[in-house]
Enzyme design. Sequence first.
Site, mmCIF file in Angstrom:
data_model
loop_
_atom_site.group_PDB
_atom_site.id
_atom_site.type_symbol
_atom_site.label_atom_id
_atom_site.label_comp_id
_atom_site.label_asym_id
_atom_site.label_seq_id
_atom_site.Cartn_x
_atom_site.Cartn_y
_atom_site.Cartn_z
ATOM 1 N N ALA B 13 0.828 -1.212 0.000
ATOM 2 C CA ALA B 13 0.000 0.000 0.000
ATOM 3 C C ALA B 13 0.864 1.266 0.000
ATOM 4 O O ALA B 13 0.576 2.222 -0.735
ATOM 5 C CB ALA B 13 -0.920 -0.009 1.223
ATOM 6 N N THR B 80 9.555 -2.069 1.957
ATOM 7 C CA THR B 80 9.263 -3.509 2.032
ATOM 8 C C THR B 80 8.736 -3.818 3.436
ATOM 9 O O THR B 80 8.868 -2.991 4.344
ATOM 10 C CB THR B 80 10.523 -4.360 1.725
ATOM 11 O OG1 THR B 80 11.501 -4.125 2.741
ATOM 12 C CG2 THR B 80 11.106 -4.009 0.360
ATOM 13 N N GLY B 138 2.678 7.240 10.662
ATOM 14 C CA GLY B 138 2.162 7.568 9.334
ATOM 15 C C GLY B 138 2.356 9.023 8.959
ATOM 16 O O GLY B 138 3.481 9.515 8.883
ATOM 17 N N GLU B 193 -5.270 -7.101 10.257
ATOM 18 C CA GLU B 193 -4.837 -8.109 9.305
ATOM 19 C C GLU B 193 -5.331 -9.479 9.745
ATOM 20 O O GLU B 193 -5.741 -9.672 10.892
ATOM 21 C CB GLU B 193 -3.313 -8.098 9.204
ATOM 22 C CG GLU B 193 -2.806 -6.823 8.547
ATOM 23 C CD GLU B 193 -1.290 -6.745 8.551
ATOM 24 O OE1 GLU B 193 -0.647 -7.760 8.239
ATOM 25 O OE2 GLU B 193 -0.774 -5.675 8.881
ATOM 26 N N ASP B 204 4.104 -3.790 17.085
ATOM 27 C CA ASP B 204 4.180 -2.674 16.128
ATOM 28 C C ASP B 204 4.367 -1.342 16.864
ATOM 29 O O ASP B 204 5.234 -0.542 16.503
ATOM 30 C CB ASP B 204 2.906 -2.656 15.272
ATOM 31 C CG ASP B 204 2.833 -1.436 14.377
ATOM 32 O OD1 ASP B 204 3.561 -1.409 13.369
ATOM 33 O OD2 ASP B 204 2.067 -0.509 14.707
ATOM 34 N N LYS B 208 7.799 1.358 17.025
ATOM 35 C CA LYS B 208 7.739 2.808 16.792
ATOM 36 C C LYS B 208 8.315 3.578 17.984
ATOM 37 O O LYS B 208 9.035 4.564 17.802
ATOM 38 C CB LYS B 208 6.295 3.232 16.519
ATOM 39 C CG LYS B 208 5.783 2.676 15.189
ATOM 40 C CD LYS B 208 4.284 2.788 15.059
ATOM 41 C CE LYS B 208 3.811 2.185 13.739
ATOM 42 N NZ LYS B 208 2.343 2.030 13.687
#
Lengths: 176, 319
Positions: B13, B80, B138, B193, B204, B208
């Site tokens: 994406a 990736t 993001g 997901e 995750d 960060k």
Amino acid sequence: MSDTASEVQTHTIRLELVDEPGELLRALEPISEAGGNLMSIHHERGNVTPRGHIPVEVDVSCVPDRFERIVDSLREAGVNVIQAGAERYDEELVVLLVGHLVETDLSDTLQQVESCANASLTDLSLSAPRGNDESSSARVRLKTKSGTTEEALATLRDIAAEKDLHVIEPLTGDQP
Amino acid sequence: MSGARLAVLGAGAVGRSVVELAAEYGHTVTAVADSSSAAIDPDGIDTAAVLDRKADSGVVGDADADAALDAEYDVLVEATPTTLDDAEPGFSHVAHALDRDRHAVLANKGPVAERYGDLRELEADSDGQIRFEATVGGAIPICSTIADFGAGHITAARGVLNGTANFILSRMAAEGLDYEHVLAEAQDLGVAEADPTFDVEGIDAALKFVILSNVLAAGDQEFTLDDATVDGITDIPGSALDLAAEDGRTIRLIGEATPDGVTVAPRLVPDDGPLSVTGTLNIVQLETTHAGRLNISGRGAGGPETATAVLSDVSRLTE
């Protein structure tokens, strides 16, 4: 140099009273008789200790040697003094406990928290599921002495870990 | 840097959005690669045709995927999938670019979280620079805000940096539903997901905050995922959210990066406070030395959102 012996300070006394009429008055009398200035009374009627007593927190302002006399006279009058000192339990700590709370003896857990973490339980809400498999949750509100909240949390973590309970902690620091 | 030639590695994406939006930012895509193929043209690939081909046949071009690394470009965009430990192949891609004295902009968290020191070492020996705004939050400009203030003027960063976990917690609280139920809903909506482990176990978010720790430490100390204390949201029953709500609070998966380390755990926060963002929104609070607290919130994931951070990074590069 300040003369600490004559300085008026606020002292917190934690009492446990038998749930009978007149008990609170009986406990407060020695305080006024000994010349203590009663600042506040926190009477936790809805919150019974494991021994079936009602915890009461009394804030008294007086000079240190008079404070000792107050505590002595309370004890002489047969009042159950749990803790007496200049430290105020003025920091609030709210945590959630998640896990098999009932099976792991919640009242024992809370007693350990009160005695080891040096905190006073002010409120408890329990939400237990119908079945036994699911986790239950409890919201525990504690009062801790100024500056000892981190310490209390650490002890709480240890007690919870021992019973495989999960502690959901608040963010420390002042959140707006 | 304006008018940059980009080689985009990864056609998920984020990679696809970078390819799509590059021209709008004045850049040219000279190479794009997915895991099995590459499209390369020193004058600029036909981005629409390449994206159509990816959508139709699952490949971006006829060249070998590795050929994109040797294409002509000024900036390598590493988009990736995130991998842990040695952070390969992302790390080698970036190393390859720096070795050629090219810049690298990462959307892949792995190399920055797991091998920050190695990355900075390679950068020091290269004329190229690395930037990685897209790895944290993001579209939210977090790394650049820290850079503006100076890492030394930020004492801590905390907040919500995983939209999936935040969506699940806010839905559980709002609807009184249990975890499994909301997770299934999130999967149907594409918010979670099929394998949600990374998000719901806090990994995750931890990556960060590890990245933020590395930025805040400014080379004094290096952090990896192993240094983080991580707790997820899978064990939270609906009853816990109910009890929190009764008290004017809610539960959020909160990460903290301080000089002492990194923690990620479900925490009690005020219901009406800045940290209790709802849905997939992210928020970061920065504690500053002289200016109090900064709250920055916005969309922490998504192709175009993350591509925006990548392309802003390209603009920030100095030639």
